[in-house]
Motif scaffolding. Structure first.
Motif, PDB file in Angstrom:
ATOM      1  N   ASP A 136       0.822  -1.217   0.000  1.00 41.62           N
ATOM      2  CA  ASP A 136       0.000   0.000   0.000  1.00 41.62           C
ATOM      3  C   ASP A 136       0.856   1.267   0.000  1.00 41.62           C
ATOM      4  O   ASP A 136       0.446   2.287  -0.536  1.00 41.62           O
ATOM      5  CB  ASP A 136      -0.949   0.017   1.204  1.00 41.62           C
ATOM      6  N   ARG A 156      -7.614  -6.656  -5.841  1.00 40.16           N
ATOM      7  CA  ARG A 156      -8.355  -5.596  -5.126  1.00 40.16           C
ATOM      8  C   ARG A 156      -8.055  -4.226  -5.721  1.00 40.16           C
ATOM      9  O   ARG A 156      -8.950  -3.417  -5.932  1.00 40.16           O
ATOM     10  CB  ARG A 156      -8.008  -5.597  -3.635  1.00 40.16           C
ATOM     11  N   GLN A 157      -6.773  -3.969  -6.008  1.00 40.75           N
ATOM     12  CA  GLN A 157      -6.379  -2.671  -6.569  1.00 40.75           C
ATOM     13  C   GLN A 157      -7.007  -2.471  -7.944  1.00 40.75           C
ATOM     14  O   GLN A 157      -7.493  -1.383  -8.247  1.00 40.75           O
ATOM     15  CB  GLN A 157      -4.855  -2.566  -6.675  1.00 40.75           C
ATOM     16  N   ARG A 213      -9.772  -3.806  -9.082  1.00 36.71           N
ATOM     17  CA  ARG A 213     -11.227  -3.583  -8.920  1.00 36.71           C
ATOM     18  C   ARG A 213     -11.491  -2.152  -8.462  1.00 36.71           C
ATOM     19  O   ARG A 213     -12.395  -1.494  -8.955  1.00 36.71           O
ATOM     20  CB  ARG A 213     -11.811  -4.566  -7.893  1.00 36.71           C
ATOM     21  N   LYS A 214     -10.693  -1.671  -7.514  1.00 40.23           N
ATOM     22  CA  LYS A 214     -10.889  -0.318  -6.960  1.00 40.23           C
ATOM     23  C   LYS A 214     -10.627   0.767  -7.990  1.00 40.23           C
ATOM     24  O   LYS A 214     -11.415   1.689  -8.133  1.00 40.23           O
ATOM     25  CB  LYS A 214      -9.895  -0.088  -5.798  1.00 40.23           C
ATOM     26  N   LYS A 215      -9.507   0.657  -8.685  1.00 42.07           N
ATOM     27  CA  LYS A 215      -9.050   1.761  -9.535  1.00 42.07           C
ATOM     28  C   LYS A 215      -9.616   1.748 -10.945  1.00 42.07           C
ATOM     29  O   LYS A 215      -9.683   2.781 -11.573  1.00 42.07           O
ATOM     30  CB  LYS A 215      -7.518   1.743  -9.615  1.00 42.07           C
TER      31      LYS A 215
END
Length: 126
Positions: free
Chosen positions: A75, A119-120, A122-124
């Motif tokens: 992160d 996850r990154q 999907r988020k971005k």
């Protein structure tokens, strides 16, 4: 066709469906010649720090603690953030295979990295 982030030990044979192959170990795997590895990239900068890697391998840190510490490192890692963008582009046309040497295929840093990347992405990007 949707492309995936795959995991594979470096000791397994290279296959066409691997797509873009990235070694995600800080140290070069024993017994492997660079030419035989069929790698597109060696991403040392996004691997767990020597400190948490040693604690985990010496049994002083449980896998959950190691995972959390590694996620915190990712992160805060600018190179890892850039790697997410690169992965997004690669996954448009091919699979991405994270290559690792760990014997334990159920609990290792490559698994943590793959889940973090998913996850990154999907988020971005969705």
């Amino acid at each position: 066709m949707t492309h995936e982030i795959l995991l594979k030990r470096i000791y397994e044979p290279h296959e066409e469906q691997d797509g873009y192959r990235v070694l995600v170990d800080r140290l070069w795997p024993r017994g492997i010649k660079k030419e035989a590895a069929h790698l597109d990239e060696w991403a040392k900068e996004i691997t767990p720090s020597t400190e948490i890697r040693k604690l985990y391998h010496q049994g002083e840190m449980p896998f959950e603690g190691f995972s959390q510490a590694y996620i915190e490192e990712l992160d805060g890692n600018k190179v890892a953030e850039e790697f997410v963008g690169k992965c997004q582009n690669l996954l448009k046309s091919q699979n991405l295979t994270l290559i690792f040497a760990a014997k334990n295929e159920q609990e290792n840093h490559a698994m943590v990295l793959r889940e973090w990347l998913k996850r990154q992405l999907r988020k971005k990007y969705q």
